[in-house]
Design an enzyme around this catalytic site. Sequence first.
Site, PDB file in Angstrom:
ATOM      1  CE  LYS A  31     -51.430   7.026 -42.911  1.00  0.00           C
ATOM      2  NZ  LYS A  31     -50.253   6.163 -43.523  1.00  0.00           N
ATOM      3  CG  HIS A  79     -53.559   3.855 -45.665  1.00  0.00           C
ATOM      4  ND1 HIS A  79     -53.318   3.522 -46.623  1.00  0.00           N
ATOM      5  CD2 HIS A  79     -52.303   4.869 -45.507  1.00  0.00           C
ATOM      6  CE1 HIS A  79     -52.420   4.099 -47.529  1.00  0.00           C
ATOM      7  NE2 HIS A  79     -51.814   5.010 -46.651  1.00  0.00           N
ATOM      8  CE  LYS A 103     -47.255   9.664 -52.779  1.00  0.00           C
ATOM      9  NZ  LYS A 103     -46.087   9.269 -51.774  1.00  0.00           N
ATOM     10  CG  ASP A 160     -46.230   4.952 -45.338  1.00  0.00           C
ATOM     11  OD1 ASP A 160     -47.414   4.702 -45.803  1.00  0.00           O
ATOM     12  OD2 ASP A 160     -45.290   5.797 -45.727  1.00  0.00           O
ATOM     13  CD  GLU A 161     -48.684   2.879 -47.668  1.00  0.00           C
ATOM     14  OE1 GLU A 161     -49.022   3.863 -47.224  1.00  0.00           O
ATOM     15  OE2 GLU A 161     -47.813   2.968 -48.742  1.00  0.00           O
ATOM     16  CE  LYS A 183     -44.302   8.821 -46.351  1.00  0.00           C
ATOM     17  NZ  LYS A 183     -44.911   7.893 -47.356  1.00  0.00           N
TER      18      LYS A 183
HETATM   19  C1  CAP Z   1     -48.066   9.850 -48.159  1.00  0.00           C
HETATM   20  C2  CAP Z   1     -48.312   8.330 -48.010  1.00  0.00           C
HETATM   21  C3  CAP Z   1     -49.798   7.713 -48.126  1.00  0.00           C
HETATM   22  C4  CAP Z   1     -50.694   8.230 -49.156  1.00  0.00           C
HETATM   23  C5  CAP Z   1     -51.846   7.449 -49.530  1.00  0.00           C
HETATM   24  C6  CAP Z   1     -47.464   7.355 -48.860  1.00  0.00           C
HETATM   25  O1  CAP Z   1     -46.772  10.183 -48.169  1.00  0.00           O
HETATM   26  O2  CAP Z   1     -47.906   8.080 -46.830  1.00  0.00           O
HETATM   27  O3  CAP Z   1     -49.849   6.508 -47.784  1.00  0.00           O
HETATM   28  O4  CAP Z   1     -50.930   9.565 -49.189  1.00  0.00           O
HETATM   29  O5  CAP Z   1     -52.596   7.658 -50.543  1.00  0.00           O
HETATM   30  O6  CAP Z   1     -47.268   6.202 -48.728  1.00  0.00           O
HETATM   31  O7  CAP Z   1     -47.656   7.559 -50.159  1.00  0.00           O
HETATM   32  P1  CAP Z   1     -46.191  11.381 -48.568  1.00  0.00           P
HETATM   33  P2  CAP Z   1     -54.184   8.150 -50.508  1.00  0.00           P
HETATM   34  O8  CAP Z   1     -47.119  12.500 -47.656  1.00  0.00           O
HETATM   35  O9  CAP Z   1     -44.857  11.468 -48.384  1.00  0.00           O
HETATM   36  O10 CAP Z   1     -46.415  11.579 -50.059  1.00  0.00           O
HETATM   37  O11 CAP Z   1     -54.191   9.333 -49.457  1.00  0.00           O
HETATM   38  O12 CAP Z   1     -54.385   8.706 -51.844  1.00  0.00           O
HETATM   39  O13 CAP Z   1     -54.918   7.182 -49.921  1.00  0.00           O
HETATM   40 MG    MG Z   2     -48.208   5.905 -47.075  1.00  0.00          MG
END
Ligand code: CAP
Ligand code: MG
Length: 430
Positions: A178, A270, A310, A180-181, A152
């Site tokens: 991982k 994801h 969150k 990110d999306e 991040k």
């Molecule tokens: C988490 C995360 C994930 C979400 C996806 C984000 O980061 O990388 O993509 O958790 O949501 O981009 O928010 P943090 P879900 O750990 O820094 O919050 O798992 O609900 O599909």
């Molecule tokens: Mg993410």
Amino acid sequence: MAIDWYKEFVDMNYEPAKDELICLFYFEPAAGISGKEAVGRIASESSTGTWTTLHTMPPRMKALQATAFNIEGNVVKIAYPLDLWEEGNAVQLMSGIAGNIFGMKAVKNLRLIDVALPPAYVKHYKGPHFGNAGIRKMMKIAKRPLTGAVPKPKIGFTAKEHAEVGYETWMGGFDFVKDDENLTSVSFNRFNDRVKFMTKLRDKAEKETGEVKSAFLNITADVETMKKRADLLAANGWNYCMIDVVVAGTASVMTMRDYCSDLGLAIHAHRAMHSAFSRNRKHGVTMQFLAKMMRLIGVSQIHTGTAVGKLTGSRKESVALANLLREKKTEAIDGMLLKQDWGKIKSAFPVSSGGLHPGLVPEVLDIYGTEMVLLVSGGIHGHPNGTRAGAKATMQAIDAWEEGVTLEEKAKKAKELKEALGKWGHYKPV
Ligand code: CAP
Ligand code: MG
């Protein structure tokens, strides 16, 4: 002469045959429409019907009609004959049971809650290539949760910087780094470059720790590009890839499941965008349906929420999703989940992610147990002493839970955990 024939799709005395698919819908009829009229239209539009009676209706087609057979409040069960569905084509199934019906004027709201798939339908799918036991063997992790983090900020690092953050993550004790999306192959961080730097630092981290280290590198793109990216991963000794499965689409995930199997790659799914259709409690498609489809077509793991982090999603939902992915037989939960026998389909891991930090680890493990993938991202990189310390603190929190001691107790002898608790305590992000 009758204009429509919707009532022919409703029979409260109907007993579904063993090989029928059963759908559970939440529905609210539009003003002026009765409950039976509404469910007749849902069953009709999702099987053989149209809005009016037809001049020609071969009698044998009667056997292909869906039947609404049970209404409890606003929840209806509809049975679908097996012959309606193409073998092994999950996309076609969705066009039927999750298709036109959501737009019908006769329903104010409609939500596909779940589908129970009979063995005669399930047998045409391959499911996950590895199964959880296979993944654990590959990662050499017997019992504890698998752990990972996204560098991040979620997008912005160069490929080299990204890999350096990844290295720190691995060195802190995590198994996975991982993507990110929304990180795929952007001008300042090309996929090929990221693979190159990540491979180099993975090898280094493996050598230095003696542990297996891996990553969910995001191959999401058009299918041909995904194949090339998967090839590159396999050629560099990776055992996983990541796909944003909702935006990429069911068909492409199905294609990639087979392609990745041949390459020995597990798929991290994801679920970005799922909330566009799963968040409204009255309309759309539930997360359990999506998770079910994804296990069926063969991802190795998929995000299932945290309940305490969150993003939206309750504890009950996370537990239901986790069990749906892990168990050989899914037990029914009233109004939420139908009984499902998975037959030969292997298990998949639930992934808990979003707003987690060491102080929330015990709660997440209480919800999930250890058969899960735990992703803590902001919650390690925001540690007062940086990424490596954050990962260590998270591993210490896992140890504490496994030892049955409180985090505060554990922190007396675990410096990194103490520092993490000093910043976040048991804070629940909103
Ligand atoms: C988490 C995360 C994930 C979400 C996806 C984000 O980061 O990388 O993509 O958790 O949501 O981009 O928010 P943090 P879900 O750990 O820094 O919050 O798992 O609900 O599909
Ligand atoms: Mg993410």
